[in-house]
Design a protein around this motif. Structure first.
Motif, PDB file in Angstrom:
ATOM      1  N   PRO A 147       0.860  61.098 -42.611  1.00 39.08           N
ATOM      2  CA  PRO A 147       0.101  60.499 -41.507  1.00 39.08           C
ATOM      3  C   PRO A 147      -1.224  61.212 -41.245  1.00 39.08           C
ATOM      4  O   PRO A 147      -1.291  62.448 -41.263  1.00 39.08           O
ATOM      5  CB  PRO A 147       1.052  60.650 -40.312  1.00 39.08           C
ATOM      6  CG  PRO A 147       2.416  60.816 -40.897  1.00 39.08           C
ATOM      7  CD  PRO A 147       2.201  61.533 -42.197  1.00 39.08           C
ATOM      8  N   ARG A 148      -2.258  60.425 -41.057  1.00 38.86           N
ATOM      9  CA  ARG A 148      -3.557  60.841 -40.512  1.00 38.86           C
ATOM     10  C   ARG A 148      -4.457  61.636 -41.455  1.00 38.86           C
ATOM     11  O   ARG A 148      -5.653  61.727 -41.207  1.00 38.86           O
ATOM     12  CB  ARG A 148      -3.376  61.656 -39.214  1.00 38.86           C
ATOM     13  CG  ARG A 148      -2.892  60.848 -38.037  1.00 38.86           C
ATOM     14  CD  ARG A 148      -2.605  61.727 -36.841  1.00 38.86           C
ATOM     15  NE  ARG A 148      -1.506  62.649 -37.101  1.00 38.86           N
ATOM     16  CZ  ARG A 148      -0.230  62.314 -37.076  1.00 38.86           C
ATOM     17  NH1 ARG A 148       0.130  61.078 -36.796  1.00 38.86           N
ATOM     18  NH2 ARG A 148       0.707  63.210 -37.329  1.00 38.86           N
ATOM     19  N   LEU A 149      -3.942  62.247 -42.512  1.00 36.04           N
ATOM     20  CA  LEU A 149      -4.782  63.155 -43.300  1.00 36.04           C
ATOM     21  C   LEU A 149      -5.983  62.446 -43.907  1.00 36.04           C
ATOM     22  O   LEU A 149      -7.093  62.985 -43.919  1.00 36.04           O
ATOM     23  CB  LEU A 149      -3.963  63.828 -44.398  1.00 36.04           C
ATOM     24  CG  LEU A 149      -3.054  64.981 -43.963  1.00 36.04           C
ATOM     25  CD1 LEU A 149      -2.535  65.723 -45.178  1.00 36.04           C
ATOM     26  CD2 LEU A 149      -3.773  65.954 -43.044  1.00 36.04           C
ATOM     27  N   LEU A 150      -5.791  61.254 -44.433  1.00 37.56           N
ATOM     28  CA  LEU A 150      -6.914  60.521 -45.000  1.00 37.56           C
ATOM     29  C   LEU A 150      -7.949  60.217 -43.921  1.00 37.56           C
ATOM     30  O   LEU A 150      -9.158  60.372 -44.125  1.00 37.56           O
ATOM     31  CB  LEU A 150      -6.411  59.245 -45.674  1.00 37.56           C
ATOM     32  CG  LEU A 150      -7.436  58.366 -46.405  1.00 37.56           C
ATOM     33  CD1 LEU A 150      -8.241  59.162 -47.404  1.00 37.56           C
ATOM     34  CD2 LEU A 150      -6.725  57.205 -47.091  1.00 37.56           C
TER      35      LEU A 150
ATOM     36  N   LEU B 105      -4.627  56.519 -42.642  1.00 38.75           N
ATOM     37  CA  LEU B 105      -6.005  56.429 -42.148  1.00 38.75           C
ATOM     38  C   LEU B 105      -6.133  56.863 -40.685  1.00 38.75           C
ATOM     39  O   LEU B 105      -7.239  56.899 -40.145  1.00 38.75           O
ATOM     40  CB  LEU B 105      -6.508  54.996 -42.285  1.00 38.75           C
ATOM     41  CG  LEU B 105      -6.772  54.512 -43.716  1.00 38.75           C
ATOM     42  CD1 LEU B 105      -6.893  52.992 -43.752  1.00 38.75           C
ATOM     43  CD2 LEU B 105      -8.033  55.160 -44.277  1.00 38.75           C
ATOM     44  N   GLY B 106      -4.991  57.162 -40.055  1.00 45.44           N
ATOM     45  CA  GLY B 106      -5.023  57.511 -38.638  1.00 45.44           C
ATOM     46  C   GLY B 106      -5.181  56.313 -37.743  1.00 45.44           C
ATOM     47  O   GLY B 106      -5.550  56.435 -36.570  1.00 45.44           O
TER      48      GLY B 106
ATOM     49  N   ARG C 298     -12.167  50.813 -45.510  1.00 47.90           N
ATOM     50  CA  ARG C 298     -12.060  52.024 -44.686  1.00 47.90           C
ATOM     51  C   ARG C 298     -11.893  53.268 -45.559  1.00 47.90           C
ATOM     52  O   ARG C 298     -12.495  54.321 -45.306  1.00 47.90           O
ATOM     53  CB  ARG C 298     -10.884  51.899 -43.721  1.00 47.90           C
ATOM     54  CG  ARG C 298     -11.090  50.902 -42.591  1.00 47.90           C
ATOM     55  CD  ARG C 298      -9.807  50.737 -41.784  1.00 47.90           C
ATOM     56  NE  ARG C 298      -9.951  49.772 -40.723  1.00 47.90           N
ATOM     57  CZ  ARG C 298     -10.369  50.050 -39.492  1.00 47.90           C
ATOM     58  NH1 ARG C 298     -10.681  51.294 -39.187  1.00 47.90           N
ATOM     59  NH2 ARG C 298     -10.470  49.104 -38.579  1.00 47.90           N
ATOM     60  N   THR C 299     -11.043  53.161 -46.573  1.00 48.05           N
ATOM     61  CA  THR C 299     -10.787  54.303 -47.449  1.00 48.05           C
ATOM     62  C   THR C 299     -12.049  54.722 -48.187  1.00 48.05           C
ATOM     63  O   THR C 299     -12.378  55.917 -48.273  1.00 48.05           O
ATOM     64  CB  THR C 299      -9.674  53.955 -48.453  1.00 48.05           C
ATOM     65  OG1 THR C 299      -8.474  53.648 -47.742  1.00 48.05           O
ATOM     66  CG2 THR C 299      -9.413  55.112 -49.401  1.00 48.05           C
TER      67      THR C 299
END
Length: 648
Positions: A263-266, A532-533, A22-23
């Motif tokens: 949290p969530r930024l990536l 990753l959200g 995912r990353t």
């Protein structure tokens, strides 16, 4: 664990493979976007976008309250003094710090020195050495103890918290997960302390407000980056042993503290580099080490990305990279590189000379060495208690449909009828003392496979048709938790969801293979999913949906879900959407209890961000009505599981 059982973690790379996949996909898309930035206008638009996303991720207080500073001790060091200072970053929430002030006439350029992961905080030798050197050069320096370091530990003397108390990373992560339940972020607390440190420096007439730098290493490098991004009064920054890329960190299975997992930024398409891009075009020097677990390859990537944006803004000379020859830390090479950078930016003509005499042993702001010993001061937990109570009073009871909508949105759940029936691989069966175990790997369409086991008195090498089944979702391992339970009429199905049982990660941080350690692999993967959200807990609910879809395809109409311990939470949530009966063993009482408990060690992966603003477990249990049987709550059955937690 029983000595006959050796299958644990035999599929232990599944979760790690998923987060890496995912990353890489997100970062590949980001690279395409960066390549499309060609003009100054493009760069400015990108900067504004990342600034907005970053600032939204940090829920800082709406107002600044009085600092109420006090100096508790002063030490004369010859050409400078060291004041031991306490100021309040929030009402009655103290920050202990050391203020190094040159005796030469001011105003002086200033440095906010943010401490890395040192048990002794500002008193650690390498930080004293650095601050003394800067003071001798004519800089006013404020070195701030982080929360849960130095004189600011939060769990000392707390019954049941002995494994956390005094260990800064463990204290950070315990506070982080409790704040999460109330919609807060520990990184915002740490950043706010730094911002209030700038306020303190600006309150002093001997400080030049236009020349304030920020620096620090490791965790202090993290906070240097955060503070520089969030506070435009900081003119320049020199983060040490932190800046790399999140992609490198995740590929390298690098554990991070709660404050470092934004949290969530990536998932929103940002990288660590964007924390510096958001501060453009203020000057920054990235300081890496060649032999650092913060991968220097990522540091070079970060530098090149920042440099390109700065060049489009006409400030290409204001970003630089120094890769030292050492291990992780604020070593001589970094001290010299930072000194040269500060002097050149602030017009200071001073030669850095590292002190060789005895380091100061008078840096304690308190008599006992801990601010928590004084009852007038508040701990982070006191604020959590206040917020949890406020949220409880503001909640209203939700209808069944409203609860379904909430959990679906919060956990990213698909509609049950859209879940594909997973194909499966037949794995080698195994023997248990009293029965045979068939094993199957369900190939789910989200790329995260799970392990399903069938228990019988013979080897089941297929998944048979059945009208009645019981599906066990375990606390730690479905096979071990099933062995003393009699086989029921119908099919006994055991499900190891992601991260549990045979899927327990064999990768990631390995602190003695203690699943519940606050710096262990279960915490790590949950944190990565949050960056990753995504929701690790939501993934476990989807795992249950897939297993149920398979059972339904085999004719199962009479289904009972049985959840144990931490498995009770995804089981209860899944049941909210399924037509089935539910049994919960050792069910946690409430998320609010997890927030309020001083010694709470329930894993972060069973928590939902800001859930207490909307609902709690008793509401979920109530919504299941007479379909639900709670056979026991956790505090009634502490001896049931070998690896467990205490909800007191």
């Amino acid at each position: 664990m029983k000595n006959w059982y050796t299958a644990k973690a035999s599929h232990g790379t599944i979760v790690n493979d998923d987060v890496v996949r995912r990353t890489r996909a997100i970062c590949a898309d980001r690279q395409k976007r960066l390549s499309a930035i060609k003009t100054r206008e493009d760069a400015e638009a990108y900067i504004n976008e990342v600034r907005a996303k970053i600032r939204k991720a940090f829920p800082l207080p709406a107002e600044k309250t009085p600092l109420n500073p006090q100096i508790t001790r002063t030490t004369d060091m010859g050409d400078y003094t060291i004041d031991c200072v306490i100021f309040e970053s929030r009402p009655r929430f103290p920050v202990s710090a050391a203020l190094y002030t040159p005796k030469t006439p001011g105003p002086h350029p200033a440095i906010l020195f943010l401490i890395g992961h040192s048990q002794t905080g500002k008193a650690a030798d390498q930080y004293q050495l650095s601050c003394r050197m800067y003071a001798q050069m004519g800089y006013t320096v404020l070195a701030v103890d982080p929360i849960a370091q130095g004189e600011r530990y939060q769990f000392i003397g707390v019954p049941g918290a002995e494994s956390v108390s005094g260990a800064c990373c463990s204290e950070h992560n315990t506070l982080g997960k409790q704040l999460l339940l109330c919609g807060d972020f520990f990184g915002a607390w740490r950043s706010w302390d730094a911002i209030r440190g700038v306020d303190f420096l600006l309150s002093r007439p001997d400080v030049d407000a236009s020349r304030i730098a920020v620096t620090g290493t490791s965790g202090g490098g993290t906070m240097t980056t955060f503070a520089f991004t969030l506070d435009e009064r900081l003119a320049i920054a020199a983060p040490s042993s932190y800046i790399t890329t999140w992609q490198r960190n995740i590929e390298n299975e690098l554990p991070v503290d709660s404050e470092q997992a934004i949290p969530r930024l990536l998932g929103q398409g940002l990288e660590m580099t964007d924390l510096l891009i958001a501060a453009a075009p203020r000057p920054v020097r990235i300081m890496a080490q060649i032999n650092d677990f913060f991968d220097a390859r990522g540091s070079e990537t970060a530098y090149n990305e920042v440099k390109r944006i700065y060049e489009l803004l006409g400030a290409g000379d204001d970003v630089s990279l120094i890769v030292g020859p050492d291990l992780h830390g604020y070593t001589h090479a970094h001290r010299m590189a930072a000194s040269e950078f500060f002097n050149s930016q602030f017009g200071v003509n001073a030669t850095p000379v590292e002190p060789t005499d005895k380091l100061c042993d008078e840096l304690r702001c308190t008599e006992t060495g801990q601010l928590s010993d004084n009852p007038k001061w508040r701990l982070v937990h006191d604020f959590i208690v206040d917020e949890a109570e406020r949220l409880r009073k503001s909640r209203r009871e939700l209808s069944l449909e409203e609860l379904r909508s909430y959990f679906a949105n919060a956990l990213g759940l698909p509609a049950v009828d859209s879940v594909a029936i997973p194909p499966y691989r037949m794995l080698r069966p195994m023997d248990a003392p009293n029965y045979k175990v068939g094993r199957f790997r369900l190939e789910k369409d989200d790329g995260v496979d799970v392990i399903l086991r069938l228990v019988a008195d013979y080897y089941m090498l297929h998944i048979p048709m059945c009208e009645k089944a019981r599906l066990l979702i375990p606390h730690m391992d479905s096979l071990l938790e099933h062995e003393d339970m009699p086989i029921k009429d119908g099919l006994d199905v055991l499900l190891d969801v992601r991260g549990i049982g045979e899927l327990e990660p064999s990768s990631g941080p390995q602190v003695g293979r203690d699943f519940f350690h606050p710096y262990q692999y279960d915490y790590y993967y949950d944190s990565v999913y949050r960056m990753l959200g995504e929701s690790y807990l939501g993934g476990r609910v989807r795992d249950i949906f897939s297993a149920v879809a398979l059972l339904r395809s085999k004719g199962c109409k009479d289904l009972t879900l049985r959840g144990h311990g931490q498995g009770a939470i995804p089981t209860a949530i899944a049941a909210l959407f399924l037509d089935c009966k539910v049994e919960l063993v050792a069910a946690p009482v409430s998320w609010e209890n997890m927030a309020l408990s001083r010694a709470n060690v329930w894993p972060q992966a069973v928590l939902i961000e800001n859930v207490l603003a909307t609902t709690d477990l008793p509401d979920l249990y109530k919504a299941l009505g007479d379909r639900l049987t709670i056979l026991s709550n956790w505090d009634m059955v502490k001896p049931v599981f070998e690896e467990g937690v205490d909800d007191r």
